[in-house]
Design an enzyme around this catalytic site. Sequence first.
Site, PDB file in Angstrom:
ATOM      1  N   LYS A   1       0.813  -1.225   0.000  1.00 42.03           N
ATOM      2  CA  LYS A   1       0.000   0.000   0.000  1.00 42.03           C
ATOM      3  C   LYS A   1       0.847   1.276   0.000  1.00 42.03           C
ATOM      4  O   LYS A   1       0.471   2.255  -0.637  1.00 42.03           O
ATOM      5  CB  LYS A   1      -0.942  -0.008   1.199  1.00 42.03           C
TER       6      LYS A   1
ATOM      7  N   ASP B   1     -10.048   2.503   2.287  1.00 42.46           N
ATOM      8  CA  ASP B   1     -10.153   1.903   3.633  1.00 42.46           C
ATOM      9  C   ASP B   1     -10.790   2.859   4.636  1.00 42.46           C
ATOM     10  O   ASP B   1     -11.698   2.479   5.390  1.00 42.46           O
ATOM     11  CB  ASP B   1      -8.758   1.508   4.149  1.00 42.46           C
TER      12      ASP B   1
ATOM     13  N   ALA C   1      -1.462   0.689  15.937  1.00 44.27           N
ATOM     14  CA  ALA C   1      -0.974   1.858  15.175  1.00 44.27           C
ATOM     15  C   ALA C   1      -0.348   1.389  13.862  1.00 44.27           C
ATOM     16  O   ALA C   1       0.582   2.004  13.350  1.00 44.27           O
ATOM     17  CB  ALA C   1       0.037   2.638  16.019  1.00 44.27           C
TER      18      ALA C   1
END
Length: 464
Positions: free
Chosen positions: A254, A290, A315
């Site tokens: 990504k 997302d 995180a």
Amino acid sequence: MKRITIPHIGMRVVKTAVAVVLSYLVFVPFHLLYREELGGVLGQLGPLYACIASIICVQSTLGQTVQLGISRLIGIGVGGVLGTATLLLGPALDDPWIKAPVLGLVCVAGVWLCLLFRRPGACVMACILPCVILITGVTGATRYHYAIARILETVVGLLIALAVNAALPDHRPEPEEEEPRIRVELDNETRKLCVIGDPVLHSLSPALHNTMLQALGLNYIYLCQPVPRGKCAAWLESARLAGYAGFNATMPHKEELLPLMDELDEDARLIGAVNTVCLRDGKAYGYNTDGEGFLRSLADEGIRPAGLRVLVLGAGGAAKAVCLKLAQAGAEVVVCNRTVEKAAELCTHDPERLRPAGFDPETLRREAAGCRLLVNCTSLGMEGTKGRFADFSFLDELPRGAAVVDLIYAPAETELLRRAREKGHRTANGIGLLVNQAVLAMERFTGAEVDAAEMKKLLSDKLF
Ligand code: NAP
């Protein structure tokens, strides 16, 4: 010269014969061999239906034997009830012009009832029994005895078949539950889409997208494409040459895709990651669905983030999309992570609304107090991983009516969600995000307008 092959008599056949012999012999000591003079049910009782039941059942696996046995019992029960119900017609049945349509109606009713019970395997018996009752001229009260006797015989046969099947060797393995397969029709116009990742073969995306494409009647195919880490640039070139319309990206691509895009949407810039790429006119357009998918999944649950205090656990990549969109939507977010430096780094993107914290039980309890929404973005509790929450006491600190969302969707209910539900909190799993981000990606790929609620229902029925 033609070769003659000798048929092989295996253990299954021997088992069948044993079951039939036992089904016959069990009636002999009791002299139950269809003796009219005994009268009542006993006079109608004999081994024939027991033998038939045992033949069918012993030929299958143990599990199938049970299922087939249940079907057979239902068939016999339905047929017995329908057959005896024709008794109400009384002497009218002596007229063959009345008996014939009754036979037909009884068969239709028998099949319908079996299908109602979702037992198509029961249909044959449900038709045979009333036919025998009507055609052989079993009349009067004897009809009841006849039906009850057939049910008893069948039970005996099934029990013997089960016992023989379990006791003798050569159990066939139960067939494995088949993975849902999606058939796609292709032609020379079919456009290609895929998901890339490393690893990626476990991905649900092909099933999800192909199901949606089929429902939308769009001529696309969606594939699964492993692409090794560091090879995104090479993949992009191949995808262009191969005429792909676009692709989704999962771990670890990504971030790597970000600088390779010709254009980026606002969310891809904000989140610093691309999960959807459209290839049009030689250009690569990068999107991130997302974050928006997560907000839509909250909206589906009736949760509005504006002004809400939220506790986010984790995180990593998913947490970043969740936190930045929550902050953008006006929530106050505390990010608790095992590696607190990663939480601190994430919070630098919006220090006004994001605050980092640790992951120890004491900190989690303190931070949970007053949060109306908790989102788990860690992999703790996910199927196939060993990690589990060491302590759930932070759930006690959440106010009444708080919502707990877990991004994990396998298992459908994690231990976190179960405990939260038991404490009276509202809960939701990761399917909402999964479906909403896929719907948004589908809209980018195809330009079609997709009804997310309809898709969620379709995908839940077919895949989850
Ligand atoms: P990731 O980048 O690898 O992040 C994993 C996070 O989990 C990190 O914050 C990590 O903490 C934390 N973590 C892992 N093991 C831990 C442990 N033993 N104790 C405490 N914290 C631990 O993964 P991701 O892509 O963000 O995905 C996170 C989860 O979200 C996964 O379960 C994934 O399946 C799910 N997800 C669901 C969807 C969906 O469509 N529903 C989409 C994306 C992700 P450290 O930083 O300290 O390592």
